[in-house]
Design an enzyme around this catalytic site. Structure first.
Site, PDB file in Angstrom:
ATOM      1  N   GLU A 105       1.146  -0.971  -0.374  1.00 49.30           N
ATOM      2  CA  GLU A 105       0.003   0.098   0.060  1.00 49.30           C
ATOM      3  C   GLU A 105       1.163   1.110  -0.009  1.00 49.30           C
ATOM      4  O   GLU A 105       1.914   1.691   0.628  1.00 49.30           O
ATOM      5  CB  GLU A 105      -0.652   0.086   1.090  1.00 49.30           C
ATOM      6  CG  GLU A 105      -1.606  -1.072   1.273  1.00 49.30           C
ATOM      7  CD  GLU A 105      -2.924  -1.552   2.674  1.00 49.30           C
ATOM      8  OE1 GLU A 105      -2.839  -0.128   3.377  1.00 49.30           O
ATOM      9  OE2 GLU A 105      -3.459  -1.635   2.449  1.00 49.30           O
ATOM     10  N   ARG A 106       0.358   2.271  -0.476  1.00 53.25           N
ATOM     11  CA  ARG A 106       1.171   3.741  -0.169  1.00 53.25           C
ATOM     12  C   ARG A 106       0.857   4.572   0.717  1.00 53.25           C
ATOM     13  O   ARG A 106       0.188   4.326   1.486  1.00 53.25           O
ATOM     14  CB  ARG A 106       0.432   4.754  -1.423  1.00 53.25           C
ATOM     15  CG  ARG A 106       0.936   4.564  -2.942  1.00 53.25           C
ATOM     16  CD  ARG A 106       0.119   4.784  -4.223  1.00 53.25           C
ATOM     17  NE  ARG A 106      -1.270   5.314  -4.086  1.00 53.25           N
ATOM     18  CZ  ARG A 106      -2.178   5.452  -5.223  1.00 53.25           C
ATOM     19  NH1 ARG A 106      -2.059   6.306  -5.810  1.00 53.25           N
ATOM     20  NH2 ARG A 106      -3.198   5.250  -4.923  1.00 53.25           N
TER      21      ARG A 106
END
Length: 318
Positions: free
Chosen positions: A225-226
């Protein structure tokens, strides 16, 4: 009626003759091949003695069957054969050829082929030191790391395999491929000092930006995930890429901030082109327009080449 029967008998006779001729020709060919192979083997034995194939088929006696006794071969050849074995097979071989399979050079090669860098390699070892025991410790430490990274590193340090230094730990991680990448990502997220030294071990000189980013993420896996950790990785990569390519960055007008923007654009483009859920893929013109809005000093040709690389080769952070 009589002429028809005569033709049938005549055709059968011709077919039988053709079959006999083909059979004789095949038999003659087989005999010629067999004779040629026998003569070739005989010439080899006369000219150069027994070749390696006959040597490996040697037996203690004519009546003995089974595997060759490696102790009958020259030591160089025996060690070469055993060097192709993994640790498990080498332990099994030591049950038969104890003196050969327990040789320190074989176990040293296994250690350094799997764990290329360890602090203990550069230390003066005691007389009772054994590379076979070291292999067992390295394997145990790797399994411990894959269960709990902190405990794994502590295991290596407690056995004198690694020094308590971020630089030594980063070199060990950089040269080892047996560590679980998910556990390694957790460890690097907690130990930013080790991450800093690990980044400096990469050399991106004269590499195209997407290829350099792929190499970077092969060693330091991107998070799923960012978030803050991904931003940290891209920031460190951008500074390292610019420091490795000072002339290239000057010619193209690249700065760490511009490389940071390009890296994010490449990651998003990779997701867009590779995701089956995205039906309307981003075009080359759209990518150039969106990227140059954030990095205005970058030429359209360079951004276009970036798009082509992702389109042809694939994801940069897979």
């Amino acid at each position: 009626m009589g002429q028809g029967l005569w033709r049938v008998a005549r055709n059968q006779q011709l077919q039988q003759q053709a079959f006999n001729e083909n059979f004789l020709n095949r038999e003659q060919g087989r005999r010629l091949i067999s004779t040629s192979a026998t003569n070739l083997n005989y010439r080899k034995q006369i000219q150069g003695g027994m070749d390696i194939y006959h040597l490996l088929r040697a037996r203690k006696s004519k009546d003995e069957q089974g595997f060759i006794n490696l102790e009958m071969l020259p030591p160089e050849l025996s060690f070469t054969i055993l060097s192709y074995l993994n640790a498990t097979d080498l332990c099994l071989a030591s049950c038969v050829w104890q003196n050969l399979a327990n040789d320190e050079l074989l176990w040293q090669g296994l250690c350094k082929s799997t764990w290329s860098h360890c602090s203990i390699y550069n230390k003066q070892t005691p007389p009772e030191f054994s590379f076979r025991n070291l292999y067992m410790q390295l394997d145990e430490g790797s399994l411990t790391f894959n269960a709990n990274p902190q405990e794994g590193i502590e295991y290596f340090m407690s056995h004198g395999i690694l020094d308590d230094s971020p630089k030594e730990i980063s070199k060990f991680i950089f040269c080892t491929r047996t560590l679980n990448w998910k556990k390694l990502r957790i460890y690097l997220d907690e130990r930013r000092d080790v991450l800093d030294d690990l980044v400096t071990l990469h050399n991106f000189s004269n590499q195209f930006l997407p290829n350099a980013l792929r190499e970077f993420f092969r060693h330091i896996h991107a998070p799923e995930e960012r978030g803050e950790y991904l931003e940290t990785l891209i920031t460190k990569f951008s500074h390292r890429f610019c420091s490795c390519n000072p002339e290239l960055t000057t010619e193209l007008g690249l700065s760490p901030d511009a490389v940071y923007v390009l890296c994010y654009s490449l990651i998003l483009l990779s997701i867009d082109l590779s995701s089956p859920h995205v039906k309307n893929k981003m075009s080359k013109r759209e990518f150039i327009r969106n990227t140059r809005r954030a990095a205005q000093n970058i030429s359209e040709d360079f951004v276009g080449h970036l798009y082509d690389n992702i389109y042809l080769i694939g994801h940069v952070a897979a």
